[in-house]
Design an enzyme around this catalytic site. Structure first.
Site, short mmCIF file in Angstrom:
data_model
loop_
_atom_site.label_atom_id
_atom_site.label_comp_id
_atom_site.label_asym_id
_atom_site.label_seq_id
_atom_site.Cartn_x
_atom_site.Cartn_y
_atom_site.Cartn_z
N LYS A 1 0.85 -1.21 0.00
CA LYS A 1 0.00 0.00 0.00
C LYS A 1 0.88 1.25 0.00
O LYS A 1 0.67 2.17 -0.80
CB LYS A 1 -0.89 0.01 1.24
CG LYS A 1 -1.54 1.36 1.52
CD LYS A 1 -2.43 1.36 2.73
CE LYS A 1 -1.72 1.64 4.00
NZ LYS A 1 -1.46 3.07 4.31
N ARG B 1 -4.81 10.90 3.98
CA ARG B 1 -3.68 11.81 4.18
C ARG B 1 -2.64 11.68 3.08
O ARG B 1 -1.96 12.64 2.75
CB ARG B 1 -2.96 11.49 5.48
CG ARG B 1 -3.75 11.56 6.73
CD ARG B 1 -2.84 11.25 7.87
NE ARG B 1 -1.51 11.74 7.62
CZ ARG B 1 -1.15 13.00 7.69
NH1 ARG B 1 -2.06 13.91 7.95
NH2 ARG B 1 0.09 13.37 7.46
N ARG C 1 -0.01 14.71 12.98
CA ARG C 1 0.64 14.46 11.69
C ARG C 1 0.75 15.72 10.82
O ARG C 1 0.14 15.86 9.78
CB ARG C 1 -0.11 13.34 10.96
CG ARG C 1 -0.09 12.09 11.81
CD ARG C 1 -0.68 10.90 11.16
NE ARG C 1 0.16 10.40 10.07
CZ ARG C 1 -0.22 9.38 9.32
NH1 ARG C 1 -1.39 8.81 9.52
NH2 ARG C 1 0.56 8.96 8.33
N ILE D 1 2.54 18.67 8.33
CA ILE D 1 3.26 18.52 7.06
C ILE D 1 4.33 19.60 6.93
O ILE D 1 4.79 19.91 5.83
CB ILE D 1 2.31 18.56 5.85
CG1 ILE D 1 1.55 19.89 5.79
CG2 ILE D 1 1.37 17.37 5.83
CD1 ILE D 1 0.91 20.16 4.44
N ASP D 2 4.77 20.15 8.07
CA ASP D 2 5.77 21.23 8.03
C ASP D 2 7.06 20.80 7.32
O ASP D 2 7.66 21.60 6.59
CB ASP D 2 6.07 21.72 9.45
CG ASP D 2 6.54 20.59 10.35
OD1 ASP D 2 5.89 19.53 10.37
OD2 ASP D 2 7.58 20.73 11.01
N LEU D 3 7.45 19.55 7.49
CA LEU D 3 8.71 19.11 6.86
C LEU D 3 8.57 19.03 5.33
O LEU D 3 9.52 19.32 4.60
CB LEU D 3 9.14 17.75 7.42
CG LEU D 3 9.39 17.72 8.93
CD1 LEU D 3 9.79 16.31 9.37
CD2 LEU D 3 10.46 18.72 9.35
N ILE E 1 7.41 7.09 17.10
CA ILE E 1 7.10 7.82 15.87
C ILE E 1 5.82 8.66 16.02
O ILE E 1 5.82 9.85 15.70
CB ILE E 1 6.94 6.85 14.66
CG1 ILE E 1 8.18 5.97 14.52
CG2 ILE E 1 6.60 7.61 13.40
CD1 ILE E 1 9.40 6.67 13.95
N ARG F 1 -8.59 -0.40 4.02
CA ARG F 1 -7.66 0.58 3.45
C ARG F 1 -6.31 -0.07 3.16
O ARG F 1 -5.58 0.36 2.29
CB ARG F 1 -7.44 1.72 4.43
CG ARG F 1 -8.71 2.46 4.79
CD ARG F 1 -8.43 3.67 5.60
NE ARG F 1 -7.49 4.56 4.89
CZ ARG F 1 -7.19 5.78 5.29
NH1 ARG F 1 -7.72 6.24 6.40
NH2 ARG F 1 -6.36 6.52 4.62
C1 EPZ Z 1 4.14 7.02 6.34
O1 EPZ Z 1 3.36 8.05 6.91
C2 EPZ Z 1 3.22 5.82 6.22
N1 EPZ Z 1 2.09 6.14 5.33
C3 EPZ Z 1 2.69 5.42 7.60
O2 EPZ Z 1 1.92 4.24 7.45
C4 EPZ Z 1 3.88 5.11 8.51
O3 EPZ Z 1 3.41 4.82 9.79
C5 EPZ Z 1 4.83 6.31 8.55
O4 EPZ Z 1 5.23 6.67 7.20
C6 EPZ Z 1 6.10 6.02 9.35
O5 EPZ Z 1 6.78 4.93 8.81
C7 EPZ Z 1 2.27 6.09 4.00
O6 EPZ Z 1 3.34 5.79 3.50
C8 EPZ Z 1 1.08 6.43 3.14
P1 EPZ Z 1 6.21 10.32 8.54
P2 EPZ Z 1 3.95 9.57 6.96
O7 EPZ Z 1 6.17 11.59 7.78
O8 EPZ Z 1 4.77 9.81 5.75
C9 EPZ Z 1 6.18 13.61 11.97
C10 EPZ Z 1 0.05 2.84 7.69
O9 EPZ Z 1 -0.47 2.32 8.68
N2 EPZ Z 1 6.12 14.59 10.88
O10 EPZ Z 1 7.40 9.40 8.37
O11 EPZ Z 1 2.83 10.47 7.26
C11 EPZ Z 1 4.92 12.78 12.06
O12 EPZ Z 1 3.94 13.46 12.82
C12 EPZ Z 1 0.51 4.28 7.76
O13 EPZ Z 1 0.27 2.27 6.60
C13 EPZ Z 1 6.26 15.94 11.17
O14 EPZ Z 1 6.41 16.32 12.33
O15 EPZ Z 1 4.90 9.46 8.24
C14 EPZ Z 1 5.41 11.54 12.73
O16 EPZ Z 1 5.47 11.76 14.13
C15 EPZ Z 1 0.21 4.91 9.11
N3 EPZ Z 1 6.20 16.83 10.16
C16 EPZ Z 1 6.83 11.37 12.18
O17 EPZ Z 1 7.20 12.65 11.67
C17 EPZ Z 1 6.03 16.45 8.85
O18 EPZ Z 1 6.01 17.31 7.95
C18 EPZ Z 1 6.97 10.36 11.05
O19 EPZ Z 1 5.98 10.67 10.09
C19 EPZ Z 1 5.89 15.07 8.56
C20 EPZ Z 1 5.95 14.16 9.59
#
Ligand code: EPZ
Length: 427
Positions: A22, A99, A128, A130-132, A335, A405
């Site tokens: 996925k 998302r 979650r 999206i600032d990064l 995380i 999903r």
């Molecule tokens: C991806 O989400 C996956 N989703 C998630 O899988 C997975 O849990 C996650 O990566 C971590 O491995 C998809 O690939 C569609 P992150 P993503 O950005 O990209 C913080 C599932 O069950 N953060 O690596 O959203 C965030 O809040 C889903 O399949 C910021 O602070 O995860 C989190 O604490 C759930 N600012 C950490 O970083 C940002 O701009 C990691 O998030 C972005 C993220």
């Protein structure tokens, strides 16, 4: 709303075909925005999120054609074509439900010079932000505006210059957006502290097949030379390591034995190491992994972290399995800030779990009892299914749209290996 009904206590045995991933599919599909030529994705899983993403891309002018697949086949072949991007807005009503829609931001900006995407908002497991994502695109020369719940990114008339992105923390999605923007930038982009998840490697490999120039694939430093244009390609989506890990836990928790057909060992080293530490027998085969329970399960101490460490997407499933271990386990979720929604539901089935801050102490109990339980998010709901498979008596899992999903034909795959499971629709 559909429910899933399980009569627990049956050891699972047999072969499970692992579907396309996925979280790879959701970053490969927006790559179609980066070229006016067709992108064909093979082994695309039949999932609600994949369908939703297809609808979003259609709204942006991308045609999506699913080639004939027999109903009994897993996965599909989809050809996507963005001959012309006819809209550059990803609306709130789609983004709030999925998302991952934010992943059209980078490619749309790179191809069309602008992109407007609704802010995704939080979800059950955390706020979650999206600032990064936004800081990365700014570092590459984009102008970012936030207004009335939308983010608007604009590239200079001459195109996105590219730049040096340094992520303060590892983000899968932000890395994906940055990579998809960088491949069409006017110059070189360096991404430091990039996420190294296998899904990122899949993304980079697909982009290289489309003509992108990316060095350092699989490492935390990606160096990307932007190209004027990319061409079409045909790409095979990688197998889903989290689905495979979930079925491995199903074998362990039911004292069974499952062969995970198509699972890729190299994507799952931390998951398989965790299972082996818990006492589960793991055998790597050329195109599958055999997982065999060994009678008892040992307690573990585990902390989630970015790849190659133990994945947060497996935390709920391991917690369900360890609820029946001999001894105690300590799971720490580093995380997401709220990824313990499955705990109260598992407790209703008799699990002994205490959450303290980011850690959960799981004391093994001799058995779980079937109950009515509520799914809250995708991986939590898989944890409840696993508990139901092992519990004595009947379990009914509500709100299974969460499961749909991320797990292709779950009850079909489970009943084929001996589970007494059925989907009940409300009508
Ligand atoms: C991806 O989400 C996956 N989703 C998630 O899988 C997975 O849990 C996650 O990566 C971590 O491995 C998809 O690939 C569609 P992150 P993503 O950005 O990209 C913080 C599932 O069950 N953060 O690596 O959203 C965030 O809040 C889903 O399949 C910021 O602070 O995860 C989190 O604490 C759930 N600012 C950490 O970083 C940002 O701009 C990691 O998030 C972005 C993220």
């Amino acid at each position: 709303m559909d429910k899933i009904f399980i009569r627990g206590g049956k050891p699972l045995s047999g072969r499970v075909t692992i579907s396309g991933a996925k979280n790879a599919a959701l970053t490969l599909m927006p790559c179609a925005l980066l070229t006016d030529e067709p992108l064909t994705l093979r082994n695309l899983p039949r999932l609600a999120d994949v369908d939703s993403f297809g609808h979003l891309l259609n709204q942006l002018g991308v045609s999506t054609m699913v080639e004939g697949a027999r109903p009994e086949d897993f996965g599909r072949v989809m050809t996507l074509r963005a001959g012309k991007i006819t809209a550059t807005v990803a609306p709130y009503d789609i983004v709030r439900k999925m998302r991952a829609s934010i992943l059209v931001l980078g490619p749309m900006l790179a191809r069309a010079g602008e992109a407007t995407v609704s802010l995704p908002g939080g979800c059950a497991i955390g706020n979650r932000p999206i600032d990064l994502h936004l800081k990365a695109l700014e570092a590459m020369g984009a102008e970012i505006e936030l207004a009335s719940g939308y983010v608007k990114a604009t590239a200079p008339k001459s195109g996105l210059p590219g730049g040096h992105v340094v992520f303060p923390l590892v983000s899968v999605g932000a890395t994906e957006n940055a990579v998809m923007a960088a491949v069409l930038a006017r110059g070189e982009t360096i991404i430091d502290n990039a996420a190294r998840e296998p899904e990122i490697i899949d993304l980079c490999r697909c982009l290289v097949a489309m003509g992108a120039k990316i060095e350092g694939i699989g490492t935390e430093r990606l160096v990307i030379q932007g190209r004027d244009r990319l061409h079409g390609a045909t790409y095979q989506v990688m197998p889903d390591r989290i689905e495979a890990g979930s079925y491995a836990c199903a074998a362990a928790i039911t004292h069974g034995e499952l062969e995970l057909v198509g699972a890729r060992h190299g994507d799952m080293t931390a998951i398989l190491a965790g299972l082996a530490d818990a006492g589960v027998h793991i055998e790597e085969r050329p195109d599958s992994i055999l997982v065999k329970a060994n009678g008892t399960l040992n307690g573990l101490t585990l902390s989630t972290a970015p790849f190659p460490a133990f994945p947060t997407d497996m935390q709920a499933q391991f917690m369900a399995m360890l609820a029946l271990a001999e001894g105690a386990s300590v799971l720490t979720e580093t995380i997401f800030e709220n990824r313990y929604m499955h705990v109260p539901e598992l407790a209703r089935m008799g699990a002994d779990i205490q959450v303290r801050g980011r850690s959960a102490v799981v004391r093994g109990v001799p058995k779980l009892n079937g109950a009515e339980v509520m799914a809250t998010d995708l991986r939590a709901s898989m944890g409840l299914i696993l508990a139901g498979l092992a519990a004595e008596g009947e379990t009914r899992v509500h709100r299974v749209y969460h499961l749909d999903r991320g797990y292709e034909r779950l009850e079909e795959k489970l009943s084929a290996v001996g589970a007494d499971i059925e989907r009940q629709s409300d009508g």
